[in-house]
Design an enzyme around this catalytic site. Structure first.
Site, PDB file in Angstrom:
ATOM      1  N   TYR A   1     -29.127  43.693 -33.273  1.00 30.86           N
ATOM      2  CA  TYR A   1     -28.684  45.081 -33.307  1.00 30.86           C
ATOM      3  C   TYR A   1     -28.590  45.573 -34.751  1.00 30.86           C
ATOM      4  O   TYR A   1     -28.297  44.806 -35.671  1.00 30.86           O
ATOM      5  CB  TYR A   1     -27.342  45.239 -32.589  1.00 30.86           C
ATOM      6  CG  TYR A   1     -27.482  45.208 -31.083  1.00 30.86           C
ATOM      7  CD1 TYR A   1     -27.445  46.372 -30.333  1.00 30.86           C
ATOM      8  CD2 TYR A   1     -27.696  43.998 -30.414  1.00 30.86           C
ATOM      9  CE1 TYR A   1     -27.604  46.348 -28.960  1.00 30.86           C
ATOM     10  CE2 TYR A   1     -27.853  43.967 -29.032  1.00 30.86           C
ATOM     11  CZ  TYR A   1     -27.801  45.149 -28.313  1.00 30.86           C
ATOM     12  OH  TYR A   1     -27.970  45.118 -26.953  1.00 30.86           O
TER      13      TYR A   1
ATOM     14  N   LEU B   1     -29.584  34.971 -29.540  1.00 32.96           N
ATOM     15  CA  LEU B   1     -30.714  34.087 -29.240  1.00 32.96           C
ATOM     16  C   LEU B   1     -30.551  33.676 -27.775  1.00 32.96           C
ATOM     17  O   LEU B   1     -29.940  32.655 -27.461  1.00 32.96           O
ATOM     18  CB  LEU B   1     -30.698  32.880 -30.176  1.00 32.96           C
ATOM     19  CG  LEU B   1     -30.970  33.224 -31.648  1.00 32.96           C
ATOM     20  CD1 LEU B   1     -30.472  32.129 -32.571  1.00 32.96           C
ATOM     21  CD2 LEU B   1     -32.440  33.475 -31.856  1.00 32.96           C
ATOM     22  N   ASP B   2     -31.093  34.509 -26.891  1.00 32.32           N
ATOM     23  CA  ASP B   2     -30.744  34.406 -25.482  1.00 32.32           C
ATOM     24  C   ASP B   2     -31.045  33.047 -24.868  1.00 32.32           C
ATOM     25  O   ASP B   2     -30.245  32.508 -24.102  1.00 32.32           O
ATOM     26  CB  ASP B   2     -31.466  35.509 -24.692  1.00 32.32           C
ATOM     27  CG  ASP B   2     -30.856  36.874 -24.943  1.00 32.32           C
ATOM     28  OD1 ASP B   2     -29.718  36.934 -25.429  1.00 32.32           O
ATOM     29  OD2 ASP B   2     -31.522  37.881 -24.662  1.00 32.32           O
TER      30      ASP B   2
ATOM     31  N   GLY C   1     -32.899  29.851 -18.413  1.00 30.50           N
ATOM     32  CA  GLY C   1     -33.197  29.250 -17.120  1.00 30.50           C
ATOM     33  C   GLY C   1     -31.948  29.101 -16.275  1.00 30.50           C
ATOM     34  O   GLY C   1     -31.969  29.344 -15.063  1.00 30.50           O
TER      35      GLY C   1
ATOM     36  N   VAL D   1     -29.147  38.065 -18.752  1.00 31.03           N
ATOM     37  CA  VAL D   1     -28.319  37.607 -19.868  1.00 31.03           C
ATOM     38  C   VAL D   1     -27.363  38.746 -20.205  1.00 31.03           C
ATOM     39  O   VAL D   1     -27.702  39.677 -20.937  1.00 31.03           O
ATOM     40  CB  VAL D   1     -29.170  37.227 -21.088  1.00 31.03           C
ATOM     41  CG1 VAL D   1     -28.300  36.558 -22.153  1.00 31.03           C
ATOM     42  CG2 VAL D   1     -30.321  36.316 -20.688  1.00 31.03           C
TER      43      VAL D   1
ATOM     44  N   TYR E   1     -28.494  42.733 -19.996  1.00 36.11           N
ATOM     45  CA  TYR E   1     -29.939  42.891 -19.825  1.00 36.11           C
ATOM     46  C   TYR E   1     -30.508  41.909 -18.805  1.00 36.11           C
ATOM     47  O   TYR E   1     -30.069  40.762 -18.706  1.00 36.11           O
ATOM     48  CB  TYR E   1     -30.672  42.697 -21.157  1.00 36.11           C
ATOM     49  CG  TYR E   1     -30.809  43.967 -21.958  1.00 36.11           C
ATOM     50  CD1 TYR E   1     -31.590  45.023 -21.504  1.00 36.11           C
ATOM     51  CD2 TYR E   1     -30.156  44.116 -23.183  1.00 36.11           C
ATOM     52  CE1 TYR E   1     -31.714  46.199 -22.241  1.00 36.11           C
ATOM     53  CE2 TYR E   1     -30.268  45.283 -23.925  1.00 36.11           C
ATOM     54  CZ  TYR E   1     -31.046  46.317 -23.445  1.00 36.11           C
ATOM     55  OH  TYR E   1     -31.166  47.483 -24.166  1.00 36.11           O
TER      56      TYR E   1
ATOM     57  N   HIS F   1     -31.752  48.646 -31.475  1.00 31.23           N
ATOM     58  CA  HIS F   1     -31.854  47.191 -31.575  1.00 31.23           C
ATOM     59  C   HIS F   1     -33.293  46.779 -31.302  1.00 31.23           C
ATOM     60  O   HIS F   1     -34.169  47.628 -31.147  1.00 31.23           O
ATOM     61  CB  HIS F   1     -30.891  46.517 -30.595  1.00 31.23           C
ATOM     62  CG  HIS F   1     -31.107  46.899 -29.165  1.00 31.23           C
ATOM     63  ND1 HIS F   1     -30.705  48.116 -28.635  1.00 31.23           N
ATOM     64  CD2 HIS F   1     -31.696  46.244 -28.124  1.00 31.23           C
ATOM     65  CE1 HIS F   1     -31.031  48.184 -27.361  1.00 31.23           C
ATOM     66  NE2 HIS F   1     -31.645  47.059 -27.019  1.00 31.23           N
TER      67      HIS F   1
ATOM     68  N   HIS G   1     -35.922  43.779 -29.156  1.00 33.41           N
ATOM     69  CA  HIS G   1     -36.148  42.657 -28.241  1.00 33.41           C
ATOM     70  C   HIS G   1     -37.380  41.935 -28.778  1.00 33.41           C
ATOM     71  O   HIS G   1     -38.492  42.461 -28.699  1.00 33.41           O
ATOM     72  CB  HIS G   1     -36.422  43.138 -26.820  1.00 33.41           C
ATOM     73  CG  HIS G   1     -35.343  43.995 -26.242  1.00 33.41           C
ATOM     74  ND1 HIS G   1     -34.325  43.492 -25.462  1.00 33.41           N
ATOM     75  CD2 HIS G   1     -35.115  45.327 -26.337  1.00 33.41           C
ATOM     76  CE1 HIS G   1     -33.526  44.474 -25.087  1.00 33.41           C
ATOM     77  NE2 HIS G   1     -33.981  45.605 -25.612  1.00 33.41           N
TER      78      HIS G   1
ATOM     79  N   ASP H   1     -55.202  24.019 -25.359  1.00 28.56           N
ATOM     80  CA  ASP H   1     -56.191  22.939 -25.410  1.00 28.56           C
ATOM     81  C   ASP H   1     -57.515  23.519 -24.926  1.00 28.56           C
ATOM     82  O   ASP H   1     -57.972  23.220 -23.813  1.00 28.56           O
ATOM     83  CB  ASP H   1     -55.777  21.764 -24.511  1.00 28.56           C
ATOM     84  CG  ASP H   1     -54.728  20.874 -25.150  1.00 28.56           C
ATOM     85  OD1 ASP H   1     -54.329  21.155 -26.286  1.00 28.56           O
ATOM     86  OD2 ASP H   1     -54.293  19.916 -24.498  1.00 28.56           O
TER      87      ASP H   1
ATOM     88  N   GLU I   1     -51.047  25.252 -41.890  1.00 28.48           N
ATOM     89  CA  GLU I   1     -50.035  25.944 -41.097  1.00 28.48           C
ATOM     90  C   GLU I   1     -49.476  27.171 -41.806  1.00 28.48           C
ATOM     91  O   GLU I   1     -49.284  28.229 -41.187  1.00 28.48           O
ATOM     92  CB  GLU I   1     -48.896  24.982 -40.755  1.00 28.48           C
ATOM     93  CG  GLU I   1     -49.298  23.873 -39.793  1.00 28.48           C
ATOM     94  CD  GLU I   1     -48.197  22.871 -39.546  1.00 28.48           C
ATOM     95  OE1 GLU I   1     -48.137  22.296 -38.442  1.00 28.48           O
ATOM     96  OE2 GLU I   1     -47.360  22.655 -40.471  1.00 28.48           O
TER      97      GLU I   1
ATOM     98  N   HIS J   1     -36.106  48.951 -29.921  1.00 23.91           N
ATOM     99  CA  HIS J   1     -35.588  49.731 -28.797  1.00 23.91           C
ATOM    100  C   HIS J   1     -34.730  50.882 -29.306  1.00 23.91           C
ATOM    101  O   HIS J   1     -33.581  50.695 -29.702  1.00 23.91           O
ATOM    102  CB  HIS J   1     -34.785  48.815 -27.868  1.00 23.91           C
ATOM    103  CG  HIS J   1     -34.354  49.478 -26.600  1.00 23.91           C
ATOM    104  ND1 HIS J   1     -33.835  48.779 -25.540  1.00 23.91           N
ATOM    105  CD2 HIS J   1     -34.366  50.770 -26.203  1.00 23.91           C
ATOM    106  CE1 HIS J   1     -33.542  49.610 -24.563  1.00 23.91           C
ATOM    107  NE2 HIS J   1     -33.846  50.830 -24.953  1.00 23.91           N
TER     108      HIS J   1
END
Length: 770
Positions: free
Chosen positions: A401, A414-415, A422, A496, A499, A557, A559, A568, A606, A722
């Site tokens: 936010y 950090l939902d 889950g 969560v 939301y 805020h 998302h 692969d 990387e 958002h």
């Protein structure tokens, strides 16, 4: 007493309970032979009780009965009905009496247990990635409980299958080699400021690993929600603060437990404290306490002491009291029915947790942290299963936010990493959250006590029409080529707090995979003094958001989603390729002075791979060892782009010196590519709650490994900034953000040009089952 009794039919397939049939009405079949009349019941009432839908087709004078994967077509007075297009004789025909359709009490049992629905196929050998089932979860807990490590009141942040060896899994799936490794359960226990990581060998029935991590803050568990509610209700200081705001009953206050982040001590909270901050809402009885924020009041709750240790306050803002219910009162005229029927059954089948649809084949599971996981994704091309992706799932997400004031500055959730998305799976409502033709699966995960928890209606799978696949009408000739596009959707929803997040994995027949994230639910709003934008306080009140109701601001805020994709592409040795369209001058003379060309380069390391995505460029994961018939390397294109009404999240909207940037890197670049490491699973790091530095992607690329012709993992970040609007209040229509994985010279030609008939596909699928 009616002879039929309700019996819940539970078809468990390695940890998944298939609820496509729901509660099956199992009848006491006392057949009425020798001319005796059968007991007849109302078709509509009987099927409604069973959870099936009935539609009268006046044109064919027949009744269509559908539930999940099965469709029945029955004509009055006919002893034969069609079950998924196949004829079935019933003992008593459907009849019409006094204008009412009636059926025998045996009708449901005869048609829904006829065996003609081939959607679910018995799995002959267990896929190595099948989730731990209820029996295995209980066994794992018992082994830990009886071990020398056990202690009272163990709290589990995680108890799930340990990832088996990747090469062995591919061998099982593609080469039909037996998988003989032990089933291993991995777990994380939380004990004060300790996290305990361990493993249980289910075959040997013993704890094989136990590692205590000091000064580690784990996830917020379900019992923490109860802890903070009780803490504010038992705090004299908090009750006193409520009275100043005209609130006399603390029992009507709803506590929202929020992680506090880390600010280098600037917030006065010691890093060792195991704390949550609580912002609260007033339950006024309208069913939407989110519309009544108690602004400028924050309680800091110590989870170890289970009490409020600090109250933070600012100026008094009246609680917005206007009723804002969002549950429908059903006063609207309902729309005419939209019926989605598949009269000959499904075009896909499910074997254990493996889904077969056309040329696609993949494994489905639910993880307690990141939710829906798809694995061993292959596409059958010319009779050969080709690798596309070993594993794909939400890696992590953050919702930061932009308001720096007392009750908001710390809000950067950090939902998945802090709350476990889950675990917070929301059951799918058939016909609303997914179409009527969806097959819906339950899932089994471990709860915070280490016990099996069945999540009903956790995952929906359905096929849909998605427009024309291609179309061409020849101007000079009689050729007219058209083909419809079909898509298979795998949907999962997690709630969560305020939301609700919907995640769709969408497979197209042409090899494209879309990953769509939809945000809905209720915005986190701020109570303010202003009623309209004409008030003198409005400019200050809307500095960090939009006035979306009288006395309510929707705070700006973001998302931001990150997907972990273990690609692969046609094999395990892949490379990251840049293709950049450029303008170059012509050198051969002629009318044109410039040309369009492509600069192609292979990214070696990387750190060089991490980038902000430019939609005008082309980014590929390529297998330079495999070519299509023209000699081009086979590839998949990576497209992390956003949609909906909100601006694309091209990065976090914060200055570089913010602490959030010190803790997280994944949100500020859209493409990351790393060498495969089975321990690198979360872009925010394994233990993100109160983290002081980046233990995720920022750390993963520090060694700057070579990524040419290696086993690679792609991390795609997308999302929205958002900016609230009135049309999203009091409940937000779903806003979708889209990501695509697109075949790029993966095939030799248009993959859907000579698509097999659905019957041929289904016949082939049956032959492929293990």
């Amino acid at each position: 007493m009616r002879q039929n009794k309700l019996l819940q039919a539970i078809h468990k397939v390695i940890g998944f309970k298939l609820t496509i049939m729901g509660a099956v009405l199992c009848l006491n079949q006392q057949l009425h032979a020798h001319g005796q009349s059968a007991e007849m019941v109302s078709l509509y009432q009987n099927m409604n009780d069973f959870g099936a839908h009935v539609k009268k087709d006046d044109f064919t004078d027949s009744y269509i009965i559908s539930k999940g994967s099965l469709t029945v077509r029955a004509k009055p007075n006919s002893n034969t009905v069609l079950v998924n297009g196949q004829p079935l004789k019933v003992s008593v025909p459907l009849l019409e009496k006094n204008g009412q359709a009636v059926v025998s009490t045996h009708f449901i049992n005869e048609v829904f247990q006829s065996g003609l629905d081939q959607t679910f196929v018995v799995e002959n050998t267990q896929h190595p990635l099948n989730s731990l089932n209820a029996t295995e979860l209980k066994a794992a807990y018992e082994i830990i409980q009886k071990s020398k490590y056990a202690y009272p009141n163990m709290r589990f942040a995680e108890l799930k299958l340990k990832e088996p060896d990747k090469a062995k899994v591919w061998d099982y799936f593609l080469n039909h080699k037996a998988f003989q490794d032990d089933r291993i359960a991995s777990f994380i226990l939380l004990k004060g400021n300790q996290a305990i990581e361990g493993e249980v060998d289910l075959n040997r029935k013993q704890v094989t690993a136990w590692n205590v991590l000091e000064s580690t803050h784990g996830m917020i568990l379900v019992d923490d929600f109860e802890t903070v509610q009780k803490a504010i209700e038992n705090s004299p200081e908090y009750i006193k603060a409520l009275k100043k705001r005209g609130i006399d009953d603390v029992k009507k206050v709803i506590a929202n437990p929020l992680t506090v982040g880390y600010f280098g001590g600037k917030d006065g909270l010691n890093k060792e404290l195991n704390v949550l901050k609580v912002v609260s809402y007033l339950d006024t009885g309208d069913g939407n306490y989110w519309a009544h924020p108690i602004e400028n009041l924050v309680a800091v709750v110590d989870l170890n002491q289970k009490k409020v240790i600090r109250i933070e306050e600012a100026s008094l803002i009246p609680v917005p009291m206007a009723p804002r219910p969002y549950v429908s009162k059903n006063t609207k005229q309902p729309p005419k029915p939209l019926n989605i029927v598949e009269p000959e059954g499904k075009n896909f089948s499910i074997s254990g947790q493996t889904v077969h649809w056309g040329n696609w084949c993949f494994h489905v599971a639910l993880d307690s942290r990141v939710g829906l996981q798809l694995s061993t994704v292959t596409y059958k091309d010319k009779g050969v299963k080709r690798k596309v992706m070993y594993e794909g799932h939400l890696g992590g997400m953050v919702v930061p936010y932009g308001d720096p004031e007392l009750g908001w500055y710390f809000k950067s959730y950090l939902d998945s990493g802090e709350y476990g998305m889950g675990t917070l799976t929301s059951s799918i409502n058939p016909g609303k959250d997914a179409p009527d033709n969806a097959v819906i699966l339950d899932a089994v995960i471990a709860d915070y006590k280490g016990q099996p928890q069945v999540i009903p209606n956790a995952i929906a799978i359905f096929e849909r029409y998605a427009g024309p696949e291609y179309k061409h009408k020849e101007i000079f000739g009689d050729q007219n080529a058209s083909e419809e596009r079909r898509e298979l959707v795998v949907r999962w929803i997690s709630t969560v707090g305020n939301y609700d997040y919907m995640f769709d994995w969408v497979f197209a027949q042409n090899g494209v995979i879309a990953i769509n994230a939809g945000a809905t639910g209720i915005e986190a709003v701020k109570g303010v003094k202003s009623r309209t934008m004409h008030d003198s306080t409005a400019k200050e009140d809307t500095k960090y958001g939009t006035l979306i109701d009288h006395n309510i601001v929707g705070t700006t805020h973001q998302h931001i989603y990150n997907y972990r994709l273990d690609m692969d592409v046609d094999g395990g040795e892949n490379s990251f390729v840049h293709m950049d369209p450029v303008i170059k001058p012509t050198t051969d003379g002629g009318v044109r002075t410039s040309s369009m060309q492509i600069d192609t380069s292979i990214i070696a390391t990387e750190k060089n791979a991490a980038e902000k995505f430019d939609p005008s460029t082309i980014r590929l994961i390529s297998n330079l060892n495999k070519e299509n018939k023209m000699g081009n390397p086979v590839s998949y294109q990576l497209i992390p782009f956003a949609g909906g009404t909100h601006p694309i999240a091209k990065g976090a909207q914060f200055s570089p010196d913010e602490w959030l940037f010190k803790r997280l890197s994944f949100m500020d670049k859209q493409i990351w590519v790393t060498q495969y490491n089975q321990d690198e699973r979360y872009p925010e790091g394994k233990y993100s709650n109160r983290s002081t530095h980046d233990t995720g992607l920022g750390q993963f690329i520090n060694n700057d490994q070579n990524i040419e012709n290696k086993d690679l993992v792609v991390w795609l970040t997308t999302g929205t900034t958002h900016v609230a609007r009135a049309e999203e209040w009091p409940i937000m229509p779903t806003e979708w953000v889209n990501t695509l994985l697109k075949p790029w010279n993966f095939f030799d030609s248009t993959p859907t040009l000579n698509i097999d008939s659905e019957k041929d596909k289904k016949d082939k699928q049956q032959q492929d089952h293990h």
